[in-house]
Scaffold this motif. Structure first.
Motif, short mmCIF file in Angstrom:
data_model
loop_
_atom_site.label_atom_id
_atom_site.label_comp_id
_atom_site.label_asym_id
_atom_site.label_seq_id
_atom_site.Cartn_x
_atom_site.Cartn_y
_atom_site.Cartn_z
N ASP A 1 -21.58 -38.83 -6.08
CA ASP A 1 -20.18 -38.61 -5.58
C ASP A 1 -19.78 -38.58 -4.04
N ASP B 1 -16.43 -40.58 -1.30
CA ASP B 1 -16.95 -40.74 -2.70
C ASP B 1 -17.25 -42.15 -3.07
N THR B 2 -17.39 -42.47 -4.40
CA THR B 2 -17.75 -43.81 -4.72
C THR B 2 -16.85 -45.02 -4.50
N GLY C 1 -13.34 -46.89 -4.52
CA GLY C 1 -12.17 -46.60 -5.64
C GLY C 1 -11.60 -45.19 -5.79
N LYS C 2 -12.59 -44.13 -5.09
CA LYS C 2 -12.18 -42.94 -5.20
C LYS C 2 -11.71 -42.39 -4.00
N PRO C 3 -11.56 -40.97 -3.68
CA PRO C 3 -10.98 -40.60 -2.60
C PRO C 3 -11.67 -40.32 -1.48
N TYR D 1 -12.38 -36.97 1.37
CA TYR D 1 -12.02 -35.70 1.66
C TYR D 1 -12.67 -35.16 2.90
N GLU E 1 -7.82 -33.71 0.76
CA GLU E 1 -7.60 -35.19 0.75
C GLU E 1 -7.27 -36.09 1.67
N SER F 1 -6.29 -41.32 -1.34
CA SER F 1 -6.55 -41.23 -2.65
C SER F 1 -7.68 -42.38 -3.22
N TRP F 2 -7.74 -43.74 -2.45
CA TRP F 2 -8.43 -44.85 -2.97
C TRP F 2 -9.03 -45.39 -1.89
N THR G 1 -7.70 -51.07 0.80
CA THR G 1 -7.16 -50.57 -0.19
C THR G 1 -6.04 -51.56 -0.80
#
Length: 419
Positions: free
Chosen positions: A90, A111-112, A114-116, A118, A134, A137-138, A161
Motif C-alpha cells: 500500500d 498508495d497503489t 487508483g488509490k489515495p 496521504y 488525504e 482521493s484517486w 486522474t
C-alpha cells in the motif's frame, strides 16, 4: 544471468584536466556498503527525513521509519503491514518533508495506482499513529512524483486522474485541506490507472518546466492563470516509461530525456535533443540497453527497470543516474526474466571531447534491485549520495564512499564496453 566485471582502457573517461602518471590517484572509485534493514516486503518506495529532529537522517519505508544514524530502531507511524511478494503493497512511493511548517518532517505516502495519497503529520515526539491527511482521493500512474512544477520551490504531486495528466497543488496556509488538481493534457481518457511514466523538466529552454511522458511532452505556457491546457508535442519516448529524467546529457545547453523503454520488459534509452535551423525540436535515440544483447553497448541487459533517479554519484559535477530491476514487478511468468537476479546499477555520465556522451554502468548489487520509487540522498552526512530502497526483497540502504584511485584500479571496476 552471469554478471562479470572487466577492465577497460578508454581515454574518454579521464576525469581530470591535469596530467597524471598511470599510477597517480586521478580517478574516483565509488563503492557501496549494503545494509539490509529487513527481509520483509513493506513497500515499493522509500524516502528520507529527520523525523525526530536529532540532526540525523532517518528512513521511511512503508508504514514505519528507521531511526538514524544506525537505523536499528524502528518506529511505526501507522499500523504496520507486510505483504506477499506475489501481490502489492500500500506504498508505491514514500517521502519525507515538512508540510505544515512546524519544522518537523512529515511523511508522504502514495498508495497503489487508483488509490489515495496521504501526508502523515509528525506528532513531534509523541507516541501513537500519526494523523493522516488525504491529499487526493484517486492518484493514477505507476510513477507519480513530488516535483516543483510551477517554480515556487515547493513540490507539487504529478500524476494522472480522470483521464487527464496534471499536477496537484496544496494550500500552504491550510495544509490539511485536499490538494487541487490542474490538468495539463488536452484530451480526457488518454491516461488511465496504470499509465507508466512521467517526468518534469525544461525541454524548450524557456525557463519553465514541461511535462514529459511516454508519447510526448507538454509545453508549460507563459501564464498558468485560468488553468490553460498546455501545448502538446507528440514524440514516442517510450512504450511505457517510469520516472523520466530531463537533463542536459552532452553539455550542449539543450535538455535531453533518459527513460526506460518498457518498465516490465527491456530497454533503457537517452534521447538527445536536436534542433533544426528554425529551432524545431527533435530527438535522437541512444540505446543503453535493449532486448537484443547485440544492441547493449556494455553487455548489460535486464528487465523491469521500473524506477530511476538522477544524481551525481562520483562528485564530478555531472549528473549520473541509478536504476535496477524491480524483481517480481509481476509474479512470474508474466514478465520476461522475472526470476533473474535483482540487480542495481549506477550509470556514470561521461562527456567526450567531440561533444558526444556516454553512460558507463557500474554494478552496485545483485540481490536487491529497485521498487516503483526510491531515494538517493546523503544519509550519513559524509557528502556522498546514498541509496534507500524498499521492494519485494526487503528494505535496503546502500552507503556510498568515494576514493581517489589510479587509472588501472578504476578501470578494473568498470564494465567492459562491447566491440
Amino acid at each position: 544471468m552471469k554478471l562479470k566485471l572487466f577492465a577497460i582502457v578508454w581515454a574518454a573517461a579521464v576525469m581530470l584536466t591535469t596530467a597524471y602518471s598511470d599510477d597517480a590517484p586521478a580517478y574516483t572509485k565509488v563503492t557501496f556498503e549494503k545494509h539490509q534493514l529487513s527481509d520483509r516486503f513493506h513497500a515499493e518506495g522509500a524516502g528520507t527525513g529527520d523525523f525526530n529532529k536529532d540532526g540525523h537522517k532517518d528512513l521511511v519505508i512503508g508504514s514505519q521509519w528507521y531511526e538514524g544514524p544506525d537505523f536499528k530502531k524502528v518506529h511505526p507511524f501507522r499500523p504496520v503491514k507486510t505483504f506477499d511478494p506475489a501481490d502489492y503493497s500500500d506504498a508505491f512511493s514514500c517521502y519525507g518533508m515538512d508540510f505544515n511548517g512546524d519544522d518537523w518532517d512529515d511523511i508522504f505516502i502514495i498508495d497503489t495506482p487508483g488509490k489515495p495519497a496521504y501526508w502523515y503529520e509528525n506528532p513531534r515526539g509523541k507516541e501513537g499513529n500519526w494523523t493522516a491527511h488525504e491529499v487526493y482521493s484517486w492518484v493514477g500512474n505507476e510513477s507519480p512524483d513530488l516535483r516543483d512544477v510551477v517554480g515556487d520551490e515547493r513540490p507539487e504531486l504529478i500524476f494522472n486522474t480522470d483521464g487527464y495528466l496534471g499536477y496537484a497543488t496544496w494550500n500552504f496556509e491550510h495544509p490539511d485541506e485536499p490538494w487541487t488538481f490542474h490538468k495539463v493534457s488536452h484530451a480526457k481518457g488518454a491516461f488511465f490507472i496504470y499509465t507508466h511514466g512521467v517526468g518534469i523538466g525544461d525541454i524548450n529552454g524557456d525557463g519553465r518546466k514541461d511535462f514529459v511522458e511516454a508519447l510526448g511532452w507538454w509545453e508549460q505556457p507563459e501564464s498558468l492563470d485560468g488553468d490553460p491546457v498546455w501545448k502538446y508535442h507528440k514524440f514516442t519516448f517510450a512504450d511505457g516509461g517510469a520516472q523520466m529524467l530531463v537533463t542536459d546529457v552532452n553539455g550542449d545547453g539543450l535538455n535531453d530525456v533518459i527513460t526506460v523503454w518498457h518498465p516490465h520488459k527491456y530497454g533503457l534509452i537517452w534521447w538527445e535533443q536536436k534542433r533544426d535551423a528554425e529551432g524545431k525540436i527533435d530527438f535522437e535515440k541512444h540505446i543503453l540497453m535493449d532486448e537484443q544483447a547485440s544492441e547493449c553497448p556494455y553487455g548489460i541487459r535486464f528487465t523491469q527497470a521500473h524506477s530511476l533517479v538522477l544524481t551525481d554519484i562520483d562528485g564530478d559535477g555531472l549528473l549520473d543516474f541509478v536504476t535496477g530491476k524491480r524483481w517480481w514487478a509481476h509474479k512470474p511468468p508474466i514478465d520476461p526474466e522475472g526470476n533473474n537476479p535483482a540487480v542495481l546499477y549506477w550509470w556514470k555520465l561521461v562527456r567526450n571531447a567531440d561533444g558526444t556522451a556516454d553512460f558507463i554502468p557500474f554494478l552496485i548489487d545483485t540481490d536487491s534491485g529497485v521498487g516503483t520509487q526510491f531515494t538517493v540522498d546523503d544519509v550519513n552526512g559524509d557528502g556522498c549520495p546514498d541509496i534507500v530502497i524498499g521492494n519485494k526483497k526487503g528494505d535496503f540502504l546502500f552507503l556510498s564512499k568515494r576514493q581517489k584511485v589510479s587509472q588501472s584500479e578504476w578501470e578494473a571496476s568498470c564494465v567492459k564496453k562491447e566491440n
